[in-house]
Design an enzyme around this catalytic site. Structure first.
Site, PDB file in Angstrom:
ATOM      1  N   LYS A  90       2.444  -4.642  10.151  1.00 50.98           N
ATOM      2  CA  LYS A  90       2.845  -3.864   8.973  1.00 50.98           C
ATOM      3  C   LYS A  90       3.984  -4.577   8.259  1.00 50.98           C
ATOM      4  CE  LYS A  90       4.163   0.924   7.776  1.00 50.98           C
ATOM      5  NZ  LYS A  90       4.577   2.238   8.313  1.00 50.98           N
ATOM      6  N   SER A 165       2.187   6.122   5.961  1.00 47.10           N
ATOM      7  CA  SER A 165       2.379   4.943   5.168  1.00 47.10           C
ATOM      8  C   SER A 165       1.633   3.712   5.677  1.00 47.10           C
ATOM      9  CB  SER A 165       3.873   4.607   5.096  1.00 47.10           C
ATOM     10  OG  SER A 165       4.378   4.269   6.365  1.00 47.10           O
ATOM     11  N   SER A 189       3.410   8.069  10.209  1.00 50.39           N
ATOM     12  CA  SER A 189       2.765   6.936   9.532  1.00 50.39           C
ATOM     13  C   SER A 189       1.896   6.043  10.398  1.00 50.39           C
ATOM     14  CB  SER A 189       3.813   6.072   8.840  1.00 50.39           C
ATOM     15  OG  SER A 189       4.243   6.724   7.686  1.00 50.39           O
TER      16      SER A 189
HETATM   17  N1  GLN Z   1       4.394  10.508   5.295  1.00 46.88           N
HETATM   18  C1  GLN Z   1       5.718  10.688   5.789  1.00 46.88           C
HETATM   19  C2  GLN Z   1       6.704  10.415   4.687  1.00 46.88           C
HETATM   20  O1  GLN Z   1       6.278  10.215   3.609  1.00 46.88           O
HETATM   21  C3  GLN Z   1       5.944   9.814   6.990  1.00 46.88           C
HETATM   22  C4  GLN Z   1       6.291   8.427   6.639  1.00 46.88           C
HETATM   23  C5  GLN Z   1       6.442   7.544   7.845  1.00 46.88           C
HETATM   24  O2  GLN Z   1       6.168   7.940   8.968  1.00 46.88           O
HETATM   25  N2  GLN Z   1       6.931   6.349   7.598  1.00 46.88           N
HETATM   26  O3  GLN Z   1       7.869  10.421   4.872  1.00 46.88           O
END
Ligand code: GLN
Length: 513
Positions: A90, A165, A189
């Site tokens: 990532k 994400s 994410s």
């Molecule tokens: N979707 C969540 C957010 O927008 C989690 C993001 C993540 O785990 N990096 O904060």
């Protein structure tokens, strides 16, 4: 050593199977890596799962592994079990010699002068690094539509999002571009993209995997973890990247637990599995998700597990607490992108060149809408006069959530819930509605607030789209989530094969990008 043509069959093996074939001399790492690079070339114009592909570097590592294997002897014996199996990373995790962007214009073109600890471990173990995967900018989002470099598409249906994400890592693994990938999970994410793409993903216990070199979003919540197609593969990768790191002050002192063994035992007879009342029903849950969840519970029950219901009343406030704590920490972490020290610098179009004005122009041009929204929310929640009312209250809720988990784990060995309330949604469906986007993480966020481990495991399809189930365990008991997830994987047809036979053939799809 024999060589195998770059067949599509090779890329459909599990990482454990690839590793076994490499060890047996049936395939070479160069062929295996090239097969993945060919696949990347074929499907990337459609998917956009990668922000950077490092073909040359990957093939150099692969050739090194092959050379050691051919020479045999002590060096070959010492090779890590996953040596020669390619991996994608990532683009929130820093890598020397390859760009790291966090999918943000503010870091476009930036090269890290050092490797994250997990990347160092991957290099030492000689896994060819295929490249860096797409994400929501600075990991803020649930669909990968907030990437500054274009969205990633879901290989199950290219009109849909792959989750976020970490949509790039999840899509790459689901589309056989990589057998292994790294993700980060601050509020879901790794697990939510896992649910939407049919991949396995783990958020380890907080501190169980070093965060050194993971670009910080919310430091008390962030965790690096594995993304794979099977539970065993996730355990293999988790064991490789886990363990104490003196460079991360929040790293646990303990060595990484025995996760691969746990992922190879499938007996759930007598185990108590707690259904979290607040996360298993209610508004927003699609019927297809609930059906798959209930079928999974039936399968576990038939295998001898005892299914109990646990009550976690504070979870109703988890999303609210998360969207105060996370932006507060993010607003502080993102203060470093000032156009002075590194990254993009934008000069104001007119007027004096003061440092404030350069910072302002840089941040205005460099950050996307969602990042700005969260910085504003965070600085507001932390400002004098509001701190106690917002940030302080959110921290109290965090403690209550931890207590709910403590009480629940007195009644059950592991907890279970759907990972996300819906299957993958259509691109553009939620981009104008931040609240709707935030609600995707309703089931994944509590684990981050409590620092406990969680895993997503595919639990079949609903109208041709993957549904994910989440297992949670007490802190440092990561082995339990692997054990439970491997058991469910086995009960539902073994290593997800049932799912992977049904993924559409991307070779025939194309989109205008
Ligand atoms: N979707 C969540 C957010 O927008 C989690 C993001 C993540 O785990 N990096 O904060």
């Amino acid at each position: 050593m024999t060589t195998t043509p770059h067949s599509t069959d090779l890329i459909r093996l599990t990482a454990a199977e690839m590793a076994a074939k490499l060890r047996a001399g049936e395939i070479t790492s160069v062929d295996l890596t090239q097969a993945h690079l060919d696949r990347i070339e074929a499907v990337e114009p459609t998917l956009n799962a990668f922000l950077h592909v490092s073909a040359e570097e990957a093939l150099t590592t692969a050739a090194e592994v092959d050379k050691i294997r051919v020479a045999g002897g002590a060096e070959a014996e010492k090779l890590h079990p996953l040596a020669g199996v390619p991996i994608a990373i990532k683009d929130l995790i820093v890598t020397k010699g390859q760009p790291t962007t966090a999918a943000s214009k503010i870091l476009e073109g930036w090269m890290s002068p050092y490797d994250a600890t997990v990347v160092e471990k991957i290099r030492e173990a000689k896994l060819p690094i295929l490249g860096k995967t797409n994400l929501d900018e600075f990991a803020m989002g649930s669909s990968t539509e907030h990437s500054a470099f274009g969205p990633t598409r879901n290989p199950w249906d290219i009109e849909r999002i792959p989750g976020g994400s970490g949509g790039g890592s999840a899509a790459a693994v689901a589309a056989f571009e990589a057998p292994l990938a790294l993700g980060t999970d601050t509020g879901g994410s790794i697990r939510e993209p896992g649910a939407f793409t049919g991949t396995v993903g783990t958020k380890p216990t907080y501190g169980g995997v070093s965060r050194y070199g993971a670009i910080a979003m919310a430091s008390s919540l962030d965790q690096i973890g594995p993304v794979t197609r099977t539970v065993e593969d996730a355990a293999l990768l988790h064991e490789l990247i886990g363990g104490h790191d003196p460079k991360d002050s929040t790293s646990l002192p303990e060595p990484v637990p025995a996760l691969v063994d746990a992922a190879r035992t499938h007996d759930v007879a007598g185990k108590k599995i707690g259904v979290i009342k607040q996360l298993a029903t209610g508004e927003g849950y699609q019927q297809g998700v609930l059906d798959a969840f209930n079928s999974s519970l039936d399968a576990l029950r038939e295998a001898g597990a005892e299914i109990v219901e646990v009550d976690c009343p504070s979870f109703d406030y988890a999303l609210g607490a998360y969207y105060l704590i996370m932006p507060s920490e993010a607003s502080s972490n993102l203060a470093r992108y000032d156009g002075v020290r590194y990254g993009t610098r934008v000069l104001p179009e007119e007027g004096p060149l003061t440092i404030e004005r350069v910072m302002g122009a840089t941040r205005a041009a460099g950050f996307g809408e969602e990042v700005k929204r969260r910085i504003i929310l965070g600085t507001y929640a932390l400002s004098a006069g509001y701190y106690d009312a917002y940030y302080g209250s959110a921290q109290k809720i965090r403690t209550l959530i931890q207590r709910d988990f403590d009480a629940a784990f007195e009644q059950a060995d592991v907890l279970i819930s759907p990972t996300a309330p819906t299957v993958a949604f259509k691109m553009g469906e939620k981009t104008d509605d931040p609240m709707a986007m935030y609600l995707n993480d309703i089931a994944t966020i509590p684990a981050n607030l409590a620092g406990i481990p969680g895993i997503n495991v595919p639990a079949g399809l609903s109208d041709g789209l993957p549904v994910g189930i989440q297992f949670l365990a007490p802190a440092k008991e990561d082995a339990r989530v692997y054990h439970a997830a491997a058991a469910l994987e086995e009960l539902l047809g073994g290593k997800g094969e049932v799912i992977w036979q049904q993924i559409p053939d991307l070779a025939s799809s194309s989109v205008d990008v």
